[in-house]
Design an enzyme around this catalytic site. Structure first.
Site, PDB file in Angstrom:
ATOM      1  CG  HIS A  81      -1.514   1.144   1.436  1.00 15.46           C
ATOM      2  ND1 HIS A  81      -1.983   2.728   2.396  1.00 15.46           N
ATOM      3  CD2 HIS A  81      -2.394   1.720   0.677  1.00 15.46           C
ATOM      4  CE1 HIS A  81      -2.552   2.739   1.988  1.00 15.46           C
ATOM      5  NE2 HIS A  81      -3.066   2.738   1.330  1.00 15.46           N
ATOM      6  CD  GLU A  84      -2.651   2.709  -3.809  1.00 11.39           C
ATOM      7  OE1 GLU A  84      -3.714   3.553  -4.007  1.00 11.39           O
ATOM      8  OE2 GLU A  84      -3.072   1.826  -3.162  1.00 11.39           O
ATOM      9  CG  HIS A  85       0.272   6.111  -0.607  1.00  8.66           C
ATOM     10  ND1 HIS A  85      -0.244   7.097  -0.607  1.00  8.66           N
ATOM     11  CD2 HIS A  85      -0.651   5.142  -0.719  1.00  8.66           C
ATOM     12  CE1 HIS A  85      -1.873   7.092   0.662  1.00  8.66           C
ATOM     13  NE2 HIS A  85      -2.037   5.756   0.602  1.00  8.66           N
ATOM     14  CD  GLU A 161      -5.363   4.891   3.170  1.00  8.32           C
ATOM     15  OE1 GLU A 161      -5.872   4.464   2.536  1.00  8.32           O
ATOM     16  OE2 GLU A 161      -4.381   5.919   2.550  1.00  8.32           O
TER      17      GLU A 161
END
Length: 457
Positions: A81, A84-85, A161
């Site tokens: 993740h 991905e950012h 997040e």
């Protein structure tokens, strides 16, 4: 147009024994409900699939990588993740601003998401702007520089997040349920990682994960809309030229080599005490994996139990008794495991009654099965939702990629509908008798003590 199943070859570089030395292209289908689907395997092992739909004026383009949170070790939790950012933060050719501005300047949109078994980067643009989308997206995914300053910036974003997720009990309860069933196995962890794993993660660790995991045999590129397959393949090869994904032929990478065997717990209860106005509960059990032939029967059973307003649980818990605003069942399926569960959001004082009604209904279906009318309705819901879901280029692009990435094949629409039609009352009742008799795990978020609920079947 080549006939279905035809094979065409394009010149390529020499390769190792057993590995194609040329790009191999096949026409997979000429679907009456869509367009022509073609698949090309490049010498590197990277796969390109397209669905040509001339009636559309847009194209959805996606780069799918067979890497998700279950491929991480404990200290790496959240790396997929995090990556991905970072891949939108800049390459050798473009800054983060240029990546977003070039697509937005033509009215397009880009985004990405990480799951437990794969990561997707996608763009949707007008058909005339597909060359731009291919160049930008391939550049971002293949050649990101992962600047140290960007790592620190995105670390802060991801920690926010995670905090935001903790403030959404309706989302948090699903993660708690996964932990209840899978325990410490990677399938039981948060996709985002936790503050404890994300905070110390270094650029070197992320870079290593990136280059070890993002290899051509693990990548599927899919596009759907008004396009020409040969042109898409040509543009992809041009965009990847000179990047780390422009490699010599190599054998396919072992799929999830670092992932331990799935272990599920017979029954567990996990409670997250939280002062919320509404309690969120999930009751469920291990299900079936995504290649299980019973998955079509499971889809029908899920519709009957909690798949819509006419389902048993919705009618019993919401319509007749008014105990919950939201109540539904769902099935999650992975390469070697799965989940089946019922979710409800209700007032804290009504949790015991909602859970008891849910258990009673599950036991009733396990023992007595479903009716012929329910079977017909459940099959109709499965077929209708699938076909209606193919009304845009994004869903068609996703279907191509998931078929290739998760199944190694693309089931034609007519065949899938036929498989649903072939589900019998005996199929559904046999699955219900087995699945719904399994020990049930429970996850709860709400104003309760941690030991407020006993494990119960």
């Amino acid at each position: 147009m080549a006939p279905s199943g035809a094979v065409r070859h394009a010149a390529g570089s020499p390769g190792r024994a057993g590995v194609p030395v040329r790009a191999v292209t096949r026409t997979l289908s000429d679907d009456p409900l869509g367009g022509t689907v073609r698949r090309t395997v490049l010498p590197s092992g990277l796969r390109v699939l397209t669905e040509a739909i001339p009636a559309m004026r847009s194209v959805s383009f996606g780069i799918w990588v067979a890497v998700g949170s279950r491929d991480e070790t404990g200290p790496q939790a959240g790396a997929a993740h995090f990556l991905e950012h970072l891949l939108f933060k800049g390459t050798k050719k473009r800054t983060a601003m240029q990546i977003s501005a070039e697509i937005e300047a033509v009215g397009g949109e880009t985004n990405a998401f990480t799951t437990k078994e794969y990561t997707c980067y996608y763009a949707r643009v007008l058909d005339e702007d597909l060359p731009l989308a291919i160049d930008v997206m391939c550049d971002a995914v293949a050649d990101s520089v992962l600047e140290p300053a960007d790592v620190e910036t995105e670390r802060g974003v991801i920690l926010e997040e995670i905090a935001m997720h903790d403030d959404e009990p309706g989302d948090e309860v699903h993660d708690l349920f996964a932990r209840a069933v899978y325990g410490d196995h990677p399938l039981g962890r948060l996709i985002s990682g936790t503050e404890e794993t994300v905070t110390p993660m270094t650029r070197r660790q992320i870079q290593s994960f990136y280059r070890r995991r993002y290899t051509p045999p693990q990548i599927v590129i899919a596009a759907a809309g008004n396009l020409d397959h040969a042109t898409v393949v040509k543009l992809v090869r041009q965009a990847l030229r000179g990047t780390p994904l422009d490699t010599d032929p190599a054998g396919p990478a072992p799929h999830r080599a670092a992932t331990p065997a799935v272990r599920t717990r017979l029954a567990a209860t996990v409670v997250e005490p939280k002062e919320t106005e509404q309690a969120h509960v999930i009751l469920g059990c291990p299900g079936i994996d995504r290649t299980d032939e019973r998955r079509f029967a499971l889809g029908v059973l899920n519709n009957i139990l909690g798949g819509g307003m006419s389902s048993r649980l919705f009618q019993e818990i919401r319509e007749r008794r008014g105990l919950a605003y939201s109540v539904y069942s769902y099935a999650s399926q992975y390469a070697d495991s799965g989940l089946f569960a019922v979710y409800a959001g209700c007032a804290p004082g009504k949790v015991d009654e909602v859970l008891e009604l849910t258990r009673v209904e599950l036991r009733r279906v396990a023992a007595d099965g479903v009716t012929a009318d329910e079977l017909a309705r459940g099959k109709g819901m499965s077929k209708g939702s699938f076909v209606l879901g193919l009304e845009d280029t994004g869903s068609r692009m996703s279907r191509l990629a998931k078929g290739e990435l998760l199944y190694g094949d693309l089931m034609p629409v007519d065949e899938l509908l036929s498989r649903v039609d072939a589900v019998t009352l005996e199929d559904v009742n046999a699955l219900a008798a087995e699945l719904l008799s399994r020990p049930m795990s429970l996850a709860v978020v709400g104003p309760f003590e941690e030991n407020a609920f006993a494990v119960s079947r």
